[in-house]
Design a protein around this motif. Structure first.
Motif, PDB file in Angstrom:
ATOM      1  N   HIS A  64      33.044  22.614  35.037  1.00  0.00           N
ATOM      2  CA  HIS A  64      32.515  21.568  35.986  1.00  0.00           C
ATOM      3  C   HIS A  64      31.675  20.563  35.164  1.00  0.00           C
ATOM      4  O   HIS A  64      30.598  20.823  34.642  1.00  0.00           O
ATOM      5  CB  HIS A  64      32.043  22.499  37.139  1.00  0.00           C
ATOM      6  N   PHE A  66      29.616  16.808  36.628  1.00  0.00           N
ATOM      7  CA  PHE A  66      29.156  16.163  37.777  1.00  0.00           C
ATOM      8  C   PHE A  66      28.570  14.644  37.278  1.00  0.00           C
ATOM      9  O   PHE A  66      28.003  14.432  36.376  1.00  0.00           O
ATOM     10  CB  PHE A  66      27.889  16.860  37.953  1.00  0.00           C
ATOM     11  N   TRP A 100      37.024  20.051  36.299  1.00  0.00           N
ATOM     12  CA  TRP A 100      36.681  19.625  37.496  1.00  0.00           C
ATOM     13  C   TRP A 100      35.543  18.462  37.352  1.00  0.00           C
ATOM     14  O   TRP A 100      34.686  18.683  36.528  1.00  0.00           O
ATOM     15  CB  TRP A 100      36.264  20.441  38.445  1.00  0.00           C
ATOM     16  N   HIS A 102      32.806  16.551  39.904  1.00  0.00           N
ATOM     17  CA  HIS A 102      32.374  16.633  41.010  1.00  0.00           C
ATOM     18  C   HIS A 102      31.453  15.302  41.367  1.00  0.00           C
ATOM     19  O   HIS A 102      30.881  14.810  40.152  1.00  0.00           O
ATOM     20  CB  HIS A 102      31.375  17.551  41.531  1.00  0.00           C
ATOM     21  N   ALA A 124      30.832  20.307  50.947  1.00  0.00           N
ATOM     22  CA  ALA A 124      29.761  20.677  50.234  1.00  0.00           C
ATOM     23  C   ALA A 124      28.527  20.976  51.168  1.00  0.00           C
ATOM     24  O   ALA A 124      28.619  20.590  52.275  1.00  0.00           O
ATOM     25  CB  ALA A 124      29.611  19.499  49.169  1.00  0.00           C
TER      26      ALA A 124
END
Length: 130
Positions: A64, A66, A100, A102, A124
């Motif tokens: 992940h 961000f 991923w 985000h 979320a």
């Protein structure tokens, strides 16, 4: 326009851009130290060697990543710079093995992130700590 990943950060230059893009007071932050310690990557948009756009990608060390601090100087908005910054950052995260990417955003940025950048809506949660 030139897009450069992991460019050498000048704290004052990035702080000036951030203040202009987000409409805040200029407060020079220690961007270089923060990015080198916590970011997977960061991307700058440069016009004639002047920083006019920025985005950073932090991560969990695994799948992940961000998106944070997407900023384009107001004099250069609506030219596709933000979209290309996010796309370049996504390519960097993919190349690092992330699965991923985000992003959290305010409602007025929905069209940018969902339509222009290709994110899809998800549920979320958010907890204010201070």
């Amino acid at each position: 326009m030139k897009y450069v990943a992991r460019f050498p950060v000048d704290d004052r230059e990035l702080s000036v851009l951030h203040a202009a893009a987000f409409g805040g007071e200029l407060e020079v932050q220690l961007w270089r130290e923060r990015l080198e310690r916590w970011a997977l990557t960061w991307v700058g948009a440069f016009s004639n060697d002047q920083l006019i756009g920025f985005v950073q990608v932090c991560w969990d060390g695994g799948a992940h990543a961000f998106v944070l601090d997407t900023a384009v100087h107001p004099d250069h908005e609506r030219q596709g710079i933000g979209r290309q910054l996010v796309r370049t950052a996504a390519e960097e995260a993919r190349a690092a093995g992330c699965e991923w990417l985000h992003v959290d955003f305010e409602p007025h940025l929905t069209a940018f992130y969902l339509d222009a950048c290709g994110f899809r809506p998800t549920d979320a949660g958010l907890l204010k700590l201070r």
